[in-house]
Design a protein around this motif. Structure first.
Motif, short mmCIF file in Angstrom:
data_model
loop_
_atom_site.label_atom_id
_atom_site.label_comp_id
_atom_site.label_asym_id
_atom_site.label_seq_id
_atom_site.Cartn_x
_atom_site.Cartn_y
_atom_site.Cartn_z
N ASP A 1 -20.10 4.57 -3.00
CA ASP A 1 -19.62 4.00 -4.26
C ASP A 1 -19.56 5.11 -5.29
O ASP A 1 -20.51 5.36 -6.02
N ASN A 2 -18.43 5.84 -5.30
CA ASN A 2 -18.24 6.95 -6.24
C ASN A 2 -19.42 7.92 -6.21
O ASN A 2 -19.98 8.31 -7.24
N ARG B 1 -27.20 2.46 -8.04
CA ARG B 1 -26.13 1.64 -8.62
C ARG B 1 -26.60 0.81 -9.81
O ARG B 1 -25.91 0.71 -10.83
N THR C 1 -15.95 2.05 0.91
CA THR C 1 -15.87 3.14 -0.06
C THR C 1 -15.17 2.68 -1.33
O THR C 1 -14.32 1.80 -1.31
N GLN C 2 -15.58 3.29 -2.42
CA GLN C 2 -14.89 3.10 -3.70
C GLN C 2 -14.77 4.45 -4.37
O GLN C 2 -15.76 5.13 -4.61
N LYS C 3 -13.53 4.84 -4.66
CA LYS C 3 -13.26 6.10 -5.35
C LYS C 3 -12.49 5.76 -6.61
O LYS C 3 -11.34 5.37 -6.56
N GLU D 1 -10.64 -3.77 -0.69
CA GLU D 1 -10.17 -4.64 -1.77
C GLU D 1 -9.18 -5.71 -1.28
O GLU D 1 -9.26 -6.87 -1.68
N ASP E 1 -11.39 3.32 -9.12
CA ASP E 1 -11.23 1.87 -9.02
C ASP E 1 -10.69 1.44 -7.65
O ASP E 1 -10.51 0.25 -7.40
N ARG E 2 -10.43 2.40 -6.79
CA ARG E 2 -9.82 2.12 -5.49
C ARG E 2 -10.89 1.81 -4.44
O ARG E 2 -11.75 2.64 -4.16
N LYS E 3 -10.82 0.59 -3.88
CA LYS E 3 -11.76 0.18 -2.83
C LYS E 3 -11.00 0.06 -1.52
O LYS E 3 -9.89 -0.47 -1.49
N ASN E 4 -11.61 0.52 -0.43
CA ASN E 4 -10.92 0.42 0.86
C ASN E 4 -11.01 -0.99 1.46
O ASN E 4 -10.38 -1.26 2.48
N ALA F 1 -6.04 4.47 1.89
CA ALA F 1 -7.48 4.31 1.67
C ALA F 1 -8.23 4.76 2.92
O ALA F 1 -7.64 4.99 3.98
#
Length: 653
Positions: free
Chosen positions: A173-174, A240, A116-118, A125, A120-123, A78
């Motif tokens: 966020d994406n 958002r 960051t969120q790409k 999380e 469903d992956r959040k750095n 991430a």
């Protein structure tokens, strides 16, 4: 006497000597201790959070200073969570020996923190996961002690002196991005000053935070405003959540944080100038609050959290005292009380936020009003809910209406429904319209049926039914959604004639206030309100009013409708465009519709609105004979045997 002095001397000097020795030992071995602490932190972060924590260089400076270079935290697979190129800080050694970390100074030169969120992956999380040990602990928290402990730890990490340069906070966020760069942040002699650059996909601004901050004494007075011309725009939320918001300035004041006798008191105030909000769920227009202020007093105990009733909320000229509490002593109980002291009605109307009450703009009134609300909900005893709403008036008189002129209900007017922002065909509400039906020319069965289904106490209430509100609130809380409303005929009438069907906070608030004015100032008689209601409500696809409806379904005048037909028309009011689903392919009512009809009939008999004699002919089937029949999905009967021609042989015989 000498022995006593010796004891006092020993009592003071021995702990002091121990601290000096401990401090000296710490001073000698501090660099190795620091490295061990970093190594331990690195190992723990890797194990618990699957992340890499690195510090390129770390050492002490002077007696209590720590210098760190290239501090980085990167979750595996991430984006880097943060990187600080150069950081210097000092800690209170004596607090550290007692097990508390309290920063003295902080200097940061260049760095970034990014979320960051790409997909469903959040750095971040991994750092949101709850501690399993903590989640298994079912012991009740002492809210006052817990909150004070957290506040103290946070404030101890706020240095008394700060010098920050080029520290950037990034959010991605994406593709929805916001960057807040602190070019300068200085806290010196309790005075705070900053220079902040903000950039998003939609705007770019220069912000400033200035004021007084004293973390050790738990006091602050900070202002937040825009260096550029124009209002401060709130980043990220526009992309958002579709929430566009801005304000001229915010002020936050913390006067007192005190923990004593098992209670925590937090006192101060917050204010905002020219708050502007735009969201489709709130209003179709910009909602503007010119001045808002909250003088707060939070009280926390071992088993409660509350906003004390001495707190004051101000919206323009409107001032009221709120009381909110969450209690867990025996049951989980929520309480809300609002007290609006007596004020001039005109001041109240003039203070309503622009954009939230557009139909009240230009309205003028005389007299005064005051309001009280008492709400209590026990989670373990939901049916004991308390909901008392009381708006009192004194010599209240509307001298001029705004956009919603309630007097028009007393005369002929053109009604046009609005469905999905599209104006429907005009309907004349008056005798010149051949479909218009006076109340006395509508079947008594229909009047009774509609009042039973829509508003049984219409002729006795003043626009609202407290009990209906209670049941609505209970149902909505239980289902955790707005699954039940509490609309009266008065509310439906106001919504149809003066407002729209949009599901916004603005429309609902305007509806409540307009209904109160309509019902409590005797502007229109109940009979006239009911007559207009019968002549404008939607009763099918492009079918408005009872005159059109009785012909559309039964080719009759409203006065000639029988009981079965009236029960049917009353039942379909909530979803008139879906009336065809009440029937099977043979044109008869489906089983669920028959049950609804029987249920309604029994209610009316119990209430004395029907007698058994009225139901003598009720066994007859309902027949749709008008244009509505073309909407039914009827089975086509096989008429081959009847329509086929005889054979030649049959003719010869």
């Amino acid at each position: 006497m000498k022995n006593r002095k010796k004891k006092i001397f020993l009592f003071i000097t021995i702990p002091l000597i121990i601290l000096i020795i401990t401090g000296s030992a710490f001073f000698v071995f501090r660099d190795s201790i620091l490295k061990k602490v970093i190594t331990k932190a690195t190992s723990k972060i890797e194990k618990d959070y699957d992340s890499n924590f690195t510090v390129r260089a770390a050492n002490f400076e002077g007696f209590s200073g720590i210098s760190l270079t290239d501090v980085t935290l990167t979750p595996k697979n991430a984006d880097t969570l943060f990187n600080i190129h150069k950081m210097r800080t000092s800690v209170n050694i004596w607090q550290l020996l007692l097990g508390e970390v309290q920063l003295g100074t902080l200097e940061i030169k260049t760095g970034f923190v990014q979320l960051t969120q790409k997909g469903d992956r959040k750095n971040f999380e991994a750092f949101l996961k709850k501690d399993n040990k903590e989640s298994k602990n079912n012991d009740k928290k002492d809210y006052a002690a817990f909150a004070y402990r957290i506040i103290s730890k946070v404030l101890n990490l706020v240095p008394t002196d700060m010098d920050v340069e080029n520290l950037t906070f990034k959010l991605d966020d994406n593709g929805k991005r916001a960057t807040i760069k602190i070019n300068k942040l200085i806290l010196l002699n309790k005075e705070l000053e900053t220079a902040i650059h903000v950039q998003t996909n939609t705007f770019e601004q220069q912000w400033k935070i200035k004021g007084y901050a004293d973390p050790r004494n738990k006091k602050a007075d900070i202002r937040f405003f825009n260096i550029d011309t124009g209002a401060i725009k709130v980043p990220y939320f526009d992309e958002r959540y579709g929430l566009i918001s801005s304000f001229d300035s915010i002020r936050l004041n913390i006067e007192n944080i005190n923990h004593s006798r098992g209670e925590l008191h937090i006192d101060g105030y917050a204010s905002i100038a020219n708050l502007k909000i735009n969201h489709p769920k709130i209003s179709r227009k910009d909602v503007v609050i010119k001045n808002a202020r909250f003088d707060y007093r939070f009280l926390l105990g071992s088993n409660f959290i509350s906003v004390d009733s001495s707190s004051t909320v101000q919206l323009n000229s409107i001032k009221f005292n709120p009381y909110l509490s969450y209690e867990t002593a025996k049951d989980t109980v929520y309480k809300l009380k609002i007290a609006l002291p007596k004020m001039k009605a005109q001041d109240f109307i003039s203070s309503l936020p622009d954009g939230l009450f557009t139909h009240f703009q230009g309205m003028e009134a005389e007299g005064s009003i005051d309001y009280k609300l008492d709400f209590k909900y026990n989670k373990n005893k939901p049916n004991e809910l308390v909901f008392d709403s009381n708006l009192k008036k004194e010599n209240l008189k509307i001298t001029k209406y705004g956009e919603a002129n309630l007097n028009k209900l007393n005369s002929e007017f053109i009604y046009r429904a609005i469905i999905q922002d599209v104006l429907q065909r005009p309907i004349l509400v008056g005798n010149a319209n051949p479909n218009y039906t006076p109340l006395e020319q509508i079947s008594p069965y229909l009047r009774k049926s509609v009042l039973t289904t829509e508003d049984p106490s219409f002729f006795s209430h003043r626009g609202f039914i407290n009990e209906a509100f209670k049941q609505s609130i209970i149902k909505n809380i239980k289902t955790k959604k707005f699954s039940r409303g509490a609309s009266t005929i008065s509310m439906q009438l106001v919504k149809n004639v003066f407002l729209t069907r949009e599901k916004t906070l603005s429309r609902k608030l305007e509806e409540i206030l307009l209904v109160y004015i309509l019902e409590n100032n005797r502007i229109v008689s109940k009979e006239r309100m009911l007559e207009v209601y019968f002549n404008i409500i939607e009763w099918g696809p492009n079918v408005y009013g009872i005159g059109e409806a009785s012909r559309f379904y039964f080719q009759k005048n409203p006065a000639d409708l029988d009981l079965n037909e009236c029960l049917y028309l009353a039942r379909i009011i909530p979803s008139p465009k879906k009336f065809m689903y009440q029937f099977n392919d043979e044109g008869n009512l489906r089983e669920f519709a028959v049950k609804q009809e029987s249920f309604l009939t029994n209610i009316m008999i119990r209430r004395g609105l029907l007698t058994l004699d009225d139901t003598i002919y009720k066994q007859q089937k309902l027949h749709i004979t008008g244009a509505a029949k073309s909407y039914l999905r009827l089975k086509v009967k096989d008429s081959t045997a009847l329509d086929s021609l005889p054979s030649i042989e049959e003719f010869e015989l």
